[in-house]
Design a protein around this motif. Structure first.
Motif, mmCIF file in Angstrom:
data_model
loop_
_atom_site.group_PDB
_atom_site.id
_atom_site.type_symbol
_atom_site.label_atom_id
_atom_site.label_comp_id
_atom_site.label_asym_id
_atom_site.label_seq_id
_atom_site.Cartn_x
_atom_site.Cartn_y
_atom_site.Cartn_z
ATOM 1 N N LEU A 115 0.807 -1.220 0.000
ATOM 2 C CA LEU A 115 0.000 0.000 0.000
ATOM 3 C C LEU A 115 0.843 1.273 0.000
ATOM 4 C CD1 LEU A 115 -2.849 -1.011 2.489
ATOM 5 C CD2 LEU A 115 -2.913 -0.974 0.002
ATOM 6 N N VAL A 116 2.096 1.185 0.447
ATOM 7 C CA VAL A 116 2.911 2.407 0.519
ATOM 8 C C VAL A 116 4.021 2.471 -0.524
ATOM 9 C CG1 VAL A 116 2.467 2.736 2.987
ATOM 10 C CG2 VAL A 116 4.493 1.460 2.265
ATOM 11 N N CYS A 117 4.272 1.357 -1.250
ATOM 12 C CA CYS A 117 5.479 1.297 -2.070
ATOM 13 C C CYS A 117 5.405 2.139 -3.331
ATOM 14 C CB CYS A 117 5.821 -0.141 -2.420
ATOM 15 S SG CYS A 117 4.683 -0.885 -3.588
ATOM 16 N N SER A 118 4.190 2.281 -3.911
ATOM 17 C CA SER A 118 4.186 2.940 -5.211
ATOM 18 C C SER A 118 3.363 4.211 -5.160
ATOM 19 C CB SER A 118 3.635 2.002 -6.281
ATOM 20 O OG SER A 118 2.242 1.881 -6.129
ATOM 21 N N ASP A 119 3.632 5.109 -6.077
ATOM 22 C CA ASP A 119 2.883 6.358 -6.129
ATOM 23 C C ASP A 119 1.554 6.180 -6.849
ATOM 24 O OD1 ASP A 119 4.791 7.701 -4.744
ATOM 25 O OD2 ASP A 119 5.943 8.229 -6.521
ATOM 26 N N THR A 174 -3.842 -6.658 -7.663
ATOM 27 C CA THR A 174 -4.396 -5.358 -8.023
ATOM 28 C C THR A 174 -3.303 -4.283 -8.047
ATOM 29 O OG1 THR A 174 -6.459 -5.985 -6.959
ATOM 30 C CG2 THR A 174 -6.149 -3.669 -7.437
ATOM 31 N N VAL A 175 -2.447 -4.296 -7.024
ATOM 32 C CA VAL A 175 -1.345 -3.327 -7.005
ATOM 33 C C VAL A 175 -0.445 -3.544 -8.217
ATOM 34 C CG1 VAL A 175 0.680 -2.528 -5.731
ATOM 35 C CG2 VAL A 175 -1.399 -3.101 -4.491
ATOM 36 N N ALA A 189 8.642 -5.186 -13.621
ATOM 37 C CA ALA A 189 7.505 -6.061 -13.309
ATOM 38 C C ALA A 189 7.722 -7.449 -13.912
ATOM 39 C CB ALA A 189 6.213 -5.445 -13.837
ATOM 40 N N LEU A 190 8.178 -7.483 -15.173
ATOM 41 C CA LEU A 190 8.410 -8.759 -15.847
ATOM 42 C C LEU A 190 9.541 -9.530 -15.180
ATOM 43 C CD1 LEU A 190 7.983 -7.664 -19.575
ATOM 44 C CD2 LEU A 190 6.455 -9.129 -18.231
ATOM 45 N N VAL A 191 10.604 -8.802 -14.797
ATOM 46 C CA VAL A 191 11.716 -9.452 -14.099
ATOM 47 C C VAL A 191 11.211 -10.115 -12.823
ATOM 48 C CG1 VAL A 191 13.764 -8.942 -12.687
ATOM 49 C CG2 VAL A 191 13.618 -8.059 -15.016
ATOM 50 N N GLY A 192 10.357 -9.409 -12.074
ATOM 51 C CA GLY A 192 9.822 -9.962 -10.827
ATOM 52 C C GLY A 192 9.067 -11.246 -11.037
ATOM 53 N N VAL A 193 8.184 -11.249 -12.026
ATOM 54 C CA VAL A 193 7.356 -12.437 -12.281
ATOM 55 C C VAL A 193 8.207 -13.583 -12.826
ATOM 56 C CG1 VAL A 193 5.461 -13.383 -13.639
ATOM 57 C CG2 VAL A 193 5.255 -11.104 -12.644
ATOM 58 N N LEU A 194 9.015 -13.279 -13.854
ATOM 59 C CA LEU A 194 9.784 -14.346 -14.510
ATOM 60 C C LEU A 194 10.804 -14.970 -13.562
ATOM 61 C CD1 LEU A 194 10.312 -12.833 -18.080
ATOM 62 C CD2 LEU A 194 8.688 -14.597 -17.341
ATOM 63 N N LYS B 43 13.475 2.616 -6.735
ATOM 64 C CA LYS B 43 12.493 2.999 -7.756
ATOM 65 C C LYS B 43 11.949 1.796 -8.513
ATOM 66 C CE LYS B 43 13.552 7.790 -8.550
ATOM 67 N NZ LYS B 43 14.947 8.244 -8.465
ATOM 68 N N VAL B 44 12.788 0.820 -8.801
ATOM 69 C CA VAL B 44 12.330 -0.292 -9.647
ATOM 70 C C VAL B 44 11.837 -1.511 -8.867
ATOM 71 C CG1 VAL B 44 13.658 0.357 -11.680
ATOM 72 C CG2 VAL B 44 14.690 -1.142 -9.967
ATOM 73 N N LEU B 45 12.329 -1.673 -7.633
ATOM 74 C CA LEU B 45 11.953 -2.873 -6.877
ATOM 75 C C LEU B 45 10.450 -3.048 -6.641
ATOM 76 C CD1 LEU B 45 14.666 -3.553 -4.132
ATOM 77 C CD2 LEU B 45 14.009 -5.000 -6.050
ATOM 78 N N PRO B 46 9.692 -1.968 -6.333
ATOM 79 C CA PRO B 46 8.266 -2.187 -6.075
ATOM 80 C C PRO B 46 7.570 -2.971 -7.185
ATOM 81 C CG PRO B 46 8.827 0.027 -5.450
ATOM 82 C CD PRO B 46 10.056 -0.568 -6.098
ATOM 83 N N TYR B 47 7.913 -2.708 -8.421
ATOM 84 C CA TYR B 47 7.292 -3.408 -9.548
ATOM 85 C C TYR B 47 7.643 -4.895 -9.514
ATOM 86 C CZ TYR B 47 6.779 1.369 -11.216
ATOM 87 O OH TYR B 47 6.452 2.690 -11.309
ATOM 88 N N ALA B 48 8.936 -5.187 -9.294
ATOM 89 C CA ALA B 48 9.382 -6.583 -9.279
ATOM 90 C C ALA B 48 8.825 -7.312 -8.057
ATOM 91 C CB ALA B 48 10.906 -6.645 -9.285
ATOM 92 N N ILE B 49 8.804 -6.629 -6.907
ATOM 93 C CA ILE B 49 8.376 -7.286 -5.668
ATOM 94 C C ILE B 49 6.899 -7.661 -5.733
ATOM 95 C CG2 ILE B 49 8.011 -6.978 -3.189
ATOM 96 C CD1 ILE B 49 10.506 -5.244 -3.142
ATOM 97 N N MET B 50 6.077 -6.788 -6.326
ATOM 98 C CA MET B 50 4.662 -7.137 -6.423
ATOM 99 C C MET B 50 4.482 -8.383 -7.270
ATOM 100 S SD MET B 50 2.731 -5.574 -4.536
ATOM 101 C CE MET B 50 3.730 -4.820 -3.303
#
Lengths: 268, 105
Positions: A115-119, A174-175, A189-194, B43-50
Motif C-alpha cells: 500500500l505504501v510502495c508505489s505512487d 491489483t497493485v 515487473a516482468l523481471v519480478g514475475v519471470l 524505484k524499480v523494486l516495487p514493480y518486481a516485488i509485487m
C-alpha cells in the motif's frame, strides 16, 4: 480535525479494507491454531505485537510445538522473512523524513508495503506522512485484533470463510496491475514475475524466495539502463504523448479480453 | 518445551524479524546521501516485488486445482483494467474465489 486530515484518514481506511478482511481472517486462524496447541491469549498477543509477520507466525507455531532450538528458530526466521530486506531497501528514501520512523519500519509487512510502495493511487493525499502512519497502524491493529479474537473465541464467524484469504492475493495482484497500467516501462515487473516463476520451478515452493530475490537483484542490476520507469526526467527525449496515466486507454471499449496480462504491455 | 524456552523462541523470532526490517534503514541512515544504486533499486523494486508476491501467494497451487485461482486472478485483472477501482477488483476476485472453492470445486 481539518477536512484534509479527515479526507486522508478516510483514504487510509478505504485503502486498508482489503487488508482488514485478510488480516482478521488469517489472524483468527493463527489465534485458533495457537489456542489448540495450548498457548493462550498472552501468547497470541505477544507474538502478534512483537513479531507481526503473518506467515512467520504460522511457522512459529510449529517451531514452538516441535521444540525447535533457538538457533533453528533464528535461521528459519531469516529464510522466511528475508524478503523484508527488499522492502527496506526500496523504502529508504521514502521513509527518510517520515515520523515515527521506527514504527513505520517495524510495521512494514507485505500488505503494508504493497500500500505504501508505489505512487500509483496516491493522488489527492494531503499529508503522506499521516497517511502512511494510518495505513501502517490500521493494518497492525487488524492483525492483533484478529489473532486475539481467534484465540479467545475460536472461529466465530457465522459463515464459511474458506477462500477469503484470497483477498491478500487479490490485493497484490491489483497493485501489480495498477502499477502496470500507470507506467510504460514493464521491465522490472516482468523481471519480478519471470525470476520468481523460474526459481519456483527449480527450487520448489518452500525455497524459492531467496533465490528469486537474488535473481531479481542481479537482473535489475544488469538492466539498470533499461529498467528505470519512464517517469524519470532522464527519459524525456522519448516524448510520451499522453500525460495522465488514466487517459492512457479508453478502458471500457478496449478491454483486452483475449490476453489480459499482456494488456497495455506494448511499447509504442 | 519449557515456558522459558518458548518465551526465548518468540523473542528470537521477533528479534530476527525486526533486524531484517531495520537493517536497510540502519545501513543507509543519517544525512549521508543514499547511494545512487540504492535509489535506483528503490524505484524499480516495487514493480518486481509485487510480481514476486503474486507468485508467492500462488506458489502452492498445482495444475488441476489451480482453476479457481486462475479464474479469480483473471477476473481481478479484468475488473481492474476496466474500473481501476482497487476495492471492486479485490472484492470481485475474492467473492468469485470463495464461491468457486466452496460451491463448485
Amino acid at each position: 480535525m481539518t477536512t484534509e486530515t479527515k479526507s486522508d484518514l478516510r483514504r487510509a481506511l478505504t485503502a486498508t479494507l482489503p487488508v482488514l478482511t485478510g488480516y482478521v481472517v488469517l489472524g483468527m486462524g493463527f489465534g485458533v491454531i495457537l489456542q489448540s496447541r495450548g498457548y493462550g491469549i498472552l501468547w497470541a498477543l505477544a507474538m502478534s505485537v512483537f513479531i507481526y509477520a503473518g506467515s512467520m507466525q504460522y511457522v512459529a507455531i510449529d517451531l514452538l510445538t516441535g521444540g525447535a532450538s533457538l538457533f533453528a528458530a533464528a535461521l528459519t526466521t531469516l529464510a522466511v522473512n528475508a524478503r523484508h530486506l527488499f522492502y527496506g531497501i526500496s523504502m529508504v528514501d521514502k521513509y527518510r523524513q517520515m515520523k515515527p520512523k521506527p514504527f513505520l519500519i517495524f510495521t512494514l509487512t507485505d500488505e503494508t508495503y504493497s500500500l505504501v510502495c508505489s505512487d500509483a493511487g496516491m493522488e489527492g493525499i494531503h499529508n503522506r506522512n499521516l497517511y502512511f502512519f494510518c495505513v501502517s497502524l490500521f493494518n497492525y491493529l487488524y492483525w492483533i485484533t484478529g489473532s486475539a479474537i481467534g484465540n479467545l473465541l475460536g472461529a466465530v464467524l457465522p459463515f464459511s470463510t474458506e477462500g477469503i484469504d484470497f483477498a491478500l492475493t487479490a490485493l497484490f495482484l491489483t497493485v501489480f496491475v495498477e502499477q502496470w497500467l500507470s507506467t510504460k516501462n514493464h521491465i522490472s515487473a516482468l523481471v519480478g514475475v519471470l525470476a520468481s516463476v523460474l526459481c519456483l520451478v527449480f527450487a520448489g515452493p518452500e525455497n524459492f524466495l531467496i533465490p528469486a530475490m537474488l535473481l531479481i537483484t542481479l537482473a535489475l542490476t544488469l538492466l539498470r539502463k533499461q529498467a528505470l520507469p519512464p517517469e524519470q526526467p532522464q527519459t524525456e527525449e522519448d516524448p510520451v504523448p499522453v500525460e495522465h496515466p488514466l487517459s492512457e486507454e479508453q478502458p471500457v471499449s478496449t478491454v483486452p479480453a483475449d490476453n489480459p496480462t499482456e494488456g497495455g504491455g506494448r511499447h509504442d | 518445551m519449557t515456558e522459558l524456552h518458548a518465551v526465548l523462541l518468540v523473542a528470537v523470532t521477533s528479534a530476527v524479524t525486526i533486524l531484517l526490517r531495520f537493517l536497510p534503514f540502519a545501513v543507509f541512515s543519517g544525512n549521508r546521501k543514499t547511494p545512487a544504486y540504492v535509489t535506483y533499486l528503490g524505484k524499480v523494486l516495487p514493480y518486481a516485488i509485487m510480481g514476486m508476491l503474486v507468485v508467492f501467494c500462488l506458489k502452492g497451487v498445482s495444475a488441476p486445482y489451480g482453476i479457481p485461482e486462475a479464474i479469480a486472478c483473471v477476473l481481478v485483472i479484468l475488473l481492474h483494467v476496466w474500473k481501476r477501482n482497487t476495492l471492486i477488483s479485490i472484492l470481485g476476485g475474492t467473492v468469485c474465489y470463495m464461491v468457486l472453492v466452496q460451491m463448485v470445486f
